[in-house]
Write a protein that holds these residues in place. Structure first.
Motif, short mmCIF file in Angstrom:
data_model
loop_
_atom_site.label_atom_id
_atom_site.label_comp_id
_atom_site.label_asym_id
_atom_site.label_seq_id
_atom_site.Cartn_x
_atom_site.Cartn_y
_atom_site.Cartn_z
N PRO A 176 18.03 8.40 -4.13
CA PRO A 176 19.28 7.42 -4.85
C PRO A 176 18.84 7.14 -6.18
O PRO A 176 19.62 6.62 -6.90
CB PRO A 176 19.15 6.23 -3.79
CG PRO A 176 17.68 6.21 -3.64
CD PRO A 176 17.51 7.50 -3.06
N VAL A 177 17.74 7.58 -6.67
CA VAL A 177 17.28 7.65 -7.81
C VAL A 177 16.96 8.77 -8.44
O VAL A 177 16.59 9.88 -7.94
CB VAL A 177 16.25 6.49 -7.92
CG1 VAL A 177 16.64 5.00 -7.88
CG2 VAL A 177 14.84 6.87 -7.28
N VAL B 184 0.78 -1.27 0.06
CA VAL B 184 0.02 -0.02 0.06
C VAL B 184 1.04 1.20 0.00
O VAL B 184 0.44 2.29 -0.12
CB VAL B 184 -1.12 -0.08 1.13
CG1 VAL B 184 -1.75 -1.19 1.17
CG2 VAL B 184 -0.37 0.08 2.50
N GLN B 185 2.18 1.18 0.17
CA GLN B 185 3.08 2.28 0.47
C GLN B 185 3.06 3.21 -0.89
O GLN B 185 2.92 4.52 -0.73
CB GLN B 185 4.42 1.75 0.66
CG GLN B 185 4.61 1.38 2.05
CD GLN B 185 6.00 1.30 2.41
OE1 GLN B 185 6.98 1.60 1.85
NE2 GLN B 185 6.25 0.40 3.66
N PRO B 186 3.19 2.75 -2.26
CA PRO B 186 3.31 3.64 -3.54
C PRO B 186 2.03 4.61 -3.42
O PRO B 186 2.28 5.75 -3.48
CB PRO B 186 3.32 2.48 -4.39
CG PRO B 186 3.90 1.31 -3.87
CD PRO B 186 3.36 1.16 -2.48
N ASP B 187 0.75 4.05 -3.18
CA ASP B 187 -0.53 4.90 -3.55
C ASP B 187 -0.44 5.82 -2.02
O ASP B 187 -0.88 6.88 -2.56
CB ASP B 187 -1.80 4.04 -3.20
CG ASP B 187 -1.83 3.32 -4.69
OD1 ASP B 187 -1.08 3.72 -5.68
OD2 ASP B 187 -2.80 2.55 -4.66
N ILE B 188 -0.28 5.35 -1.08
CA ILE B 188 -0.21 6.50 0.32
C ILE B 188 0.84 7.35 -0.08
O ILE B 188 0.76 8.49 0.45
CB ILE B 188 -0.12 5.65 1.23
CG1 ILE B 188 -1.19 4.80 1.70
CG2 ILE B 188 0.12 6.61 2.62
CD1 ILE B 188 -1.52 3.97 2.96
N TYR B 189 1.80 6.78 -0.28
CA TYR B 189 3.05 8.03 -0.73
C TYR B 189 2.53 9.18 -1.88
O TYR B 189 2.77 10.35 -1.31
CB TYR B 189 4.35 7.40 -1.20
CG TYR B 189 5.40 8.34 -1.62
CD1 TYR B 189 6.09 9.07 -0.60
CD2 TYR B 189 5.51 8.92 -2.78
CE1 TYR B 189 7.15 9.93 -0.94
CE2 TYR B 189 6.44 9.66 -3.16
CZ TYR B 189 7.07 10.26 -2.24
OH TYR B 189 8.00 11.37 -2.53
N ILE C 299 8.30 4.02 -5.21
CA ILE C 299 8.51 5.26 -4.76
C ILE C 299 9.73 6.01 -5.01
O ILE C 299 10.86 5.51 -4.78
CB ILE C 299 8.49 5.25 -3.02
CG1 ILE C 299 6.97 4.77 -2.61
CG2 ILE C 299 8.61 6.73 -2.48
CD1 ILE C 299 6.73 4.46 -1.17
N VAL C 300 9.60 7.28 -5.44
CA VAL C 300 10.93 7.92 -6.09
C VAL C 300 10.82 9.46 -5.46
O VAL C 300 9.97 10.31 -5.67
CB VAL C 300 10.66 8.12 -7.51
CG1 VAL C 300 11.86 8.88 -8.03
CG2 VAL C 300 10.52 6.84 -8.21
N ILE D 49 11.89 1.40 -2.60
CA ILE D 49 12.83 2.22 -3.14
C ILE D 49 13.92 1.72 -4.40
O ILE D 49 14.02 2.12 -5.35
CB ILE D 49 13.78 2.85 -2.12
CG1 ILE D 49 13.29 3.91 -1.03
CG2 ILE D 49 15.00 3.45 -2.71
CD1 ILE D 49 12.70 5.11 -1.82
N THR D 50 13.98 0.42 -4.14
CA THR D 50 15.19 -0.49 -5.06
C THR D 50 14.10 -0.70 -6.29
O THR D 50 14.68 -0.25 -7.57
CB THR D 50 15.00 -1.88 -4.52
OG1 THR D 50 15.60 -1.77 -3.21
CG2 THR D 50 15.86 -2.65 -5.41
#
Ligand SMILES: NC(=O)c1ccc[n+]([C@@H]2O[C@H](COP(=O)([O-])OP(=O)(O)OC[C@H]3O[C@@H](n4cnc5c(N)ncnc54)[C@H](OP(=O)(O)O)[C@@H]3O)[C@@H](O)[C@H]2O)c1
Length: 162
Positions: free
Chosen positions: A157-158, A84-89, A116-117, A111-112
């Motif tokens: 890092p990206v 769920v992290q990408p949408d919440i981010y 999420i960027v 991150i890898t």
């Protein structure tokens, strides 16, 4: 690999800083309670209609909805399920993340794989404990700790996507 022990780190760096712990599950609860017991200023970000909201209050910590917890936070800890992290981010963290804040993860997945960027103006930290949350909390209460993989960078890092 460099091994850091308690004596190598300075908790004072976090003194007076606002820490937002997003999620109050296995990692969120353990880490938020340990920060609180260490004298740090913690607000847990979670959803009002979820199970965690009342649990945070019962534990005596500050609780807010995720966007409000992120606003003004110096450290934002992404302790939500990885899926769920990408949408919440995107919806709740990024629009409220202040320049110069640190975004922290307990797993390298988001991150890898660039789910999420983060922007260039935030620090990115990974502190991935090699233990379940309950064990972390127990070890903390016994005056000890658990090992964790750590990685950090002062810029993303990206390369941010346009
Ligand atoms: N499990 C471990 O011990 C462990 C060990 C090392 C690293 N990690 C890493 O730590 C991170 C967190 O994992 P975890 O196992 O601690 O997660 P978890 O226990 O599954 O997280 C549950 C929390 O996330 C909230 N949540 C779930 N879906 C949500 C949504 N759609 N919107 C808002 N809040 C939501 C829940 O709120 P509600 O109560 O409202 O449902 C609850 O507070 C992950 O990156 C994981 O890889 C975990």
């Amino acid at each position: 690999m460099k091994i850091y022990h308690d004596a190598d780190v300075d908790l004072g760096i976090l003194s007076g800083k606002k820490i937002a712990v997003l999620g109050y599950g296995a990692q969120g609860r353990a880490q938020a309670l340990c920060f609180h017991d260490s004298g740090l200023d913690v607000t847990v970000g979670t959803r009002k209609n979820g199970k965690s909201w009342n649990r945070v209050k019962e534990d005596g910590l500050k609780v807010a909805e995720i966007p409000d917890a992120v606003k003004g936070a110096d450290v934002v800890m992404m302790l939500l399920p990885d899926e769920v992290q990408p949408d919440i981010y995107k919806e709740m963290v990024k629009p409220n993340l202040k320049a110069g804040a640190a975004l922290e993860f307990a797993h390298g997945f988001a991150i890898t794989y660039e789910l999420i960027v983060p922007p260039d103006n935030v620090d990115v930290i990974m502190m991935a404990p090699k233990a379940p949350g309950d064990m972390e909390r127990l070890m903390f209460l016994e005056g000890f700790g658990v090992p964790a993989w750590c990685a950090f960078t002062r810029t993303s890092p990206v390369t941010p996507r346009k």
